[in-house]
Design an enzyme around this catalytic site. Structure first.
Site, PDB file in Angstrom:
ATOM      1  CE  LYS A   2     -18.298 105.758  -2.347  1.00  0.00           C
ATOM      2  NZ  LYS A   2     -19.239 105.877  -3.658  1.00  0.00           N
ATOM      3  CB  SER A  35     -22.869 106.493  -2.592  1.00  0.00           C
ATOM      4  OG  SER A  35     -21.776 106.075  -3.643  1.00  0.00           O
ATOM      5  CB  SER A  42     -21.869 107.797  -6.344  1.00  0.00           C
ATOM      6  OG  SER A  42     -23.170 107.179  -5.893  1.00  0.00           O
TER       7      SER A  42
END
Lengths: 95, 486
Positions: free
Chosen positions: B76, B151, B175
């Site tokens: 990420k 997210s 997330s």
């Protein structure tokens, strides 16, 4: 707790976040609805409950006061927008 | 090879079926062909990945390969990677190449893995749909009109689409687990403090935690073992030994006590999601587990408490973006205040500004006690709900999200978006671990079963999830998107 236009501008100034009047109006509506949702917390009786800051109730660990980091000024200033002679450049603060 | 698990790929590399370079080239070619439609990567680091793959192949030839050597992953874009753009999904950091590696990045490299690149995400990890990214929304590979969740939406979509076998995500309010559920993969949020946050761009420091997103619980066990552990550089990381998460995966579940929080099966839960979750729980009963209803009475206070605590911490964390030391700086500032205000106004997106404003307001003079202090007290009550429940049962189960993935653009109102995280957010407030595993479909979109355990119960969660994956094949389903033989 209702939110006034002035509250939004005050928060924006404290956060050093540029907002024009139109944006401040829009955020007042959004923030007002968020605070209305958050206000449910007020209905709960929390007398005698200690605030929880860390999910494991841990406190900051201390270590010996020793220098452990080497000087990496050049490396870290390589990603800065404006530097000169090892200093960060900003607009003049003191006349 | 792109459909295989990490464990399967590791076995193939060991058997010499293909090299790490061949695997890496294959996946980079798939990213090239298919990621235009998904937008799951912000940065692809092909040359570095191939160089690392060659180094892994050479290590293997010397007989120095470990269990993860030569396996490709994605990170990420919230994890600092030395010399590689680390944007956090924000215009603010579009020009930022991190000067150092995050601890988890160092640990994964030391374990012999390689990174294909940095995945898309909601800006500063603030969002539940990946629609808040400066780099545009990510699409769900099961249905390109649906969001992947957020997210960590890029990580979830890339794994689901077979662009990479596993990825790292972060979870502040759901997330990792919600995008894992929306994309039909397995995602684990560890106990707060289990994994170092050093070099992970901070959103809400008392809630943030990194974890693995992969195709199986077994793969998550391997990755968690590689990234967990105490770190001198993160004062909130816990000084506690890391167990062997793989060793206990095969333990039978007879006698396991499962609690179903009644608050997680109430109004707002889609009937199709509820039925998939009930069927999954029936599978556990067939494996010898017993099921009973429990209560987490403060559940509906979790979202209000979170939307005080997280924005308050965010407003403080994000004050570091000042246009002086790194990140975006406005043109021709007239004075220092103008420099701060315009740099931040230009660099941050709408949701980030909303949370900075909320956090600044609730922390400001006259409001602190009513908001922040009250939210922290409620946080203790929420944690106590879980601790009480774990006196009665071993694990809790329920849906990871109230609906399957929703359509892009479906939740325009911030509060309605916040309410999507009703089943995940309390877990972060309590600091306990949780995992989402694929458990069926609703309207052609995946459903995630969420399993929660008490602090540091990751080994148990992984065992419970793995046994489900031995009895079901939901985790083996792949989207039609980007299918090709290889």
């Amino acid at each position: 707790m209702a939110l006034e236009h002035a509250d939004v501008l005050r928060a924006a100034h404290l956060a050093r976040l540029g907002l024009d009047e139109g944006e401040a109006d829009r955020y007042r509506d959004d923030l007002g609805r968020i605070l209305e949702m958050v206000d449910q917390l007020q209905s709960l009786d929390t007398d005698g409950v200690a605030p929880l800051a860390h999910p494991l109730d841990a406190t900051q660990r201390l270590r010996a006061d020793e220098v452990t980091e080497p000087d990496q000024r050049e490396t870290f200033q390589r990603c800065a927008p404006a530097v000169e002679n090892g200093l960060y450049l900003v607009p003049r603060v003191v006349e | 090879m792109h459909d295989q698990t990490l464990t399967g790929l590791a076995a193939a590399l060991t058997a010499g079926e293909f090299s790490s370079r061949e695997l890496t080239e294959h996946l980079l070619a798939r990213i090239e062909r298919h990621d235009g439609a998904l937008n799951s990567f912000i940065t692809v680091t092909g040359d570095q990945a191939l160089a690392a793959a060659d180094a892994a192949d050479a290590a293997r030839a010397r007989g120095e390969a470990g269990p993860l050597t030569g396996l490709p992953l994605a990170l990420k874009d919230i994890f600092c990677t030395r010399g590689v753009k680390t944007s956090c999904g924000s215009r603010m950091l579009d020009n930022f190449a991190a000067p150092y590696d995050a601890t988890v990045v160092e640990k994964l490299a030391a374990a012999g893995t390689l990174s294909l690149g940095k995945t898309n995400m909601d800006e500063f990890a603030m969002g539940s749909s990946n629609e808040n990214s400066h780099y545009g929304p990510v699409k769900n590979p099961w249905d390109l009109s649906a969001v992947p969740g957020g997210s960590s939406g890029g990580s979830a979509a890339a794994v689901a689409a077979g662009l990479v076998p596993a990825a790292l995500g972060t979870d502040t309010g759901g997330s990792i687990r919600q995008p894992a559920a929306f994309c039909g993969i397995t995602g684990l949020k560890p106990t707060y403090g289990r994994v170092s946050r050093y070099g992970m761009v901070a959103y809400a420091s008392s809630l943030d935690q990194a974890g693995p997103m992969a195709r199986t619980a077994e793969d998550c066990a391997h990755l968690l073992g590689a990234i967990a552990g105490h770190d001198q550089r993160d004062s909130t990381s816990v000084a506690r030994g890391v167990p062997d998460y793989v060793e206990g995966l095969e333990a039978p579940l007879s006698g396991l006590k499962i609690g179903l929080p009644k608050e997680y099966f109430g109004d707002g839960l889609s009937a199709e999601v509820a039925s998939a979750v009930r069927e999954a729980i029936a599978v556990y009963e067939s494996l010898g587990a017993t099921v009973r209803e429990v209560s987490l009475p403060h559940t509906h206070y979790a979202i209000p408490a979170y939307y005080v605590i997280a924005p308050a911490e965010a407003s403080s964390n994000l004050s570091r973006y000042d246009g002086v030391r790194f990140g975006h700086r406005c043109e021709n500032p007239s004075d220092l205040i103008d420099l701060y205000k315009r740099s931040r106004a230009e660099g941050f997106g709408e949701e980030v500004k909303r949370r900075i404003l909320i956090g600044t307001h609730t922390l400001s003079e006259g409001f602190f006690d009513a908001y922040y202090k009250q939210a922290q007290k409620v946080r203790r009550l929420i944690r106590q709900d879980f601790l009480d429940a774990f006196e009665e049962v071993d694990v809790l189960m329920g849906p990871a999200a109230p609906t399957p993935a929703f359509d892009l653009g479906a939740n325009k109102d911030p509060v309605s978006m916040y309410l999507q995280d009703i089943y995940t957010i309390a877990v972060n407030l309590a600091g306990i671990p949780g995992i989402s595993v694929p458990a069926g479909f609703a309207g052609g979109r995946p459903v995630g079963l969420q399993i929660l355990g008490t602090h540091f119960a990751e080994a148990q969660l992984l065992n419970v999830a793995h046994q489900f994956q031995q009895a079901t094949d939901w985790h083996l389903r792949r989207p039609a998107f980007a299918e090709e033989t290889a």
